[in-house]
Write a protein that holds these residues in place. Structure first.
Motif, PDB file in Angstrom:
ATOM      1  N   UNK A 201       0.850  -1.212   0.000  1.00 53.38           N
ATOM      2  CA  UNK A 201       0.000   0.000   0.000  1.00 53.38           C
ATOM      3  C   UNK A 201       0.879   1.253   0.000  1.00 53.38           C
ATOM      4  N   UNK A 202       1.906   1.215   0.827  1.00 50.81           N
ATOM      5  CA  UNK A 202       2.787   2.388   0.901  1.00 50.81           C
ATOM      6  C   UNK A 202       3.550   2.572  -0.417  1.00 50.81           C
ATOM      7  N   UNK A 208       0.492   6.071  -7.043  1.00 51.22           N
ATOM      8  CA  UNK A 208      -0.838   6.688  -7.108  1.00 51.22           C
ATOM      9  C   UNK A 208      -0.774   8.216  -6.968  1.00 51.22           C
ATOM     10  N   UNK A 209       0.230   8.704  -6.245  1.00 50.40           N
ATOM     11  CA  UNK A 209       0.321  10.152  -6.018  1.00 50.40           C
ATOM     12  C   UNK A 209       1.353  10.824  -6.929  1.00 50.40           C
ATOM     13  N   UNK A 216      -6.160   5.170 -15.285  1.00 46.47           N
ATOM     14  CA  UNK A 216      -5.965   3.725 -15.484  1.00 46.47           C
ATOM     15  C   UNK A 216      -5.140   3.138 -14.334  1.00 46.47           C
ATOM     16  N   UNK A 217      -4.019   3.763 -14.027  1.00 48.42           N
ATOM     17  CA  UNK A 217      -3.147   3.248 -12.961  1.00 48.42           C
ATOM     18  C   UNK A 217      -3.897   3.260 -11.634  1.00 48.42           C
ATOM     19  N   UNK A 218      -4.611   4.345 -11.374  1.00 47.26           N
ATOM     20  CA  UNK A 218      -5.298   4.437 -10.085  1.00 47.26           C
ATOM     21  C   UNK A 218      -6.457   3.431  -9.996  1.00 47.26           C
ATOM     22  N   UNK A 219      -7.244   3.332 -11.059  1.00 49.46           N
ATOM     23  CA  UNK A 219      -8.421   2.444 -11.018  1.00 49.46           C
ATOM     24  C   UNK A 219      -8.029   0.980 -11.029  1.00 49.46           C
TER      25      UNK A 219
END
Ligand code: NAP
Length: 289
Positions: A201-202, A208-209, A216-219
């Protein structure tokens, strides 16, 4: 006045599109190979047709949302196909993601039957189809688009006329080329993080940021992390699109190792039994590698 619309193909995308047309008050006929999906639309007020021709026979607009070139060919021009059944001057709208070669041939077949034609592939996925928020990429004549526009507006939030038939296929395949490459590289990055025992996640929050953070990457990245493979877009269809994109590039002299390598991730996932799942599931075979 456009009143009667036929929708051929009621998969993830076509069923949402048909529901939007019904919600907008159109008189909708539907056809699907697997009849139960058509009957679900029948319960919502559509006429359930027995064949593509039966759906198309009195339609002003016929919209197809089908898997690939060969299915599109069969449903428009095969036995009981839609095209020969259409009224002169009615508009055939091909919204599936297809090769430029096939949509060009289909446009010629339509013209020979006195039917107007546009290609109108879409960006957006399951949720945008269900919400009437697709973006239609259009190739074809302005008068055919004008006739189809009220129907497209019921299904989409934007309509972009890109040029003659074939233009939209080219842009749509480039769009999915970039999406497929991102999904494939994302799966490799997540597998890398997991194999290094990182806090995934980290580690993913950096992507993500940061600069790679496309929708696309985020979803798809979120779905890979959550192991949420309920289909938005099925694995074999992305393999198909990357194959079509590689061919489109090869046709202009560009041998795309990138498109081919990304395609292979989806082909491998399909062969590993992930074909009924969302494209996010391509990460699973890398997790097991
Ligand atoms: P889907 O849920 O798999 O639906 C595919 C449709 O094609 C279904 O109606 C299916 O019928 C039909 N079909 C498949 N093989 C057939 C055959 N041999 N004969 C007759 N019908 C056949 O896929 P989808 O996501 O709705 O995608 C439809 C099109 O939109 C594809 O070209 C895809 O690339 C494109 N697209 C998808 C997305 C997305 O995010 N999902 C976004 C943009 C564009 P059955 O129901 O009987 O299987």
């Amino acid at each position: 006045m456009t009143n009667k619309i036929a929708v051929l193909g009621l998969g993830i995308m076509g069923s949402g599109m048909a529901r939007q047309l019904l919600a907008a008050g159109f008189d909708v006929a539907v056809w699907n190979r697997s009849r139960e999906k058509a009957e679900a639309l029948g319960d919502a007020g559509a006429r359930v047709a027995a064949t593509p021709a039966d759906a198309a026979i009195d339609a002003d607009i016929v919209v197809a949302m089908l898997a690939d070139d060969s299915v599109s060919r069969a449903i428009w021009t095969g036995e009981d196909g839609a095209l020969p059944a259409m009224k002169p001057g009615a508009v055939a709208v091909e919204s599936s993601t297809l090769t430029g070669d096939w949509v060009f041939e289909l446009a010629r077949e339509a013209a020979a039957q006195g039917v107007r034609f546009i290609e109108a592939p879409v960006t957006g996925s399951r949720d945008q189809a269900a919400q009437g928020q697709l973006r239609f990429l259009v190739g074809g004549e302005a008068d055919a688009l004008a006739a189809a526009r009220p129907a497209l507006e019921a299904m989409g939030g934007a309509i972009v006329h890109l040029g003659p038939v074939g233009s939209a296929a080219t842009v749509k395949l480039a769009n999915n080329f970039l999406c497929g490459v991102q999904a494939a590289s994302l799966a490799e990055a997540i597998a890398l993080f997991e194999k290094h025992g990182l806090d995934v996640e980290q580690a993913m929050s950096i992507l993500f940021d940061g600069a790679p953070a496309s929708p696309m990457v985020k979803g798809v990245g979120r779905r890979m992390l959550d192991r949420d493979y309920a289909p938005h877009f099925l694995v074999p269809l992305m393999a198909k699109d990357l194959g079509y994109a590689a061919q489109a590039l090869a046709d202009v002299g560009i041998q795309s190792a990138i498109a081919q390598a990304a395609r292979q991730r989806f082909v491998d996932a399909d062969a590993a039994g992930e074909g009924h799942r969302d494209i996010a599931a391509i990460v699973e075979s890398l997790r097991k590698a």
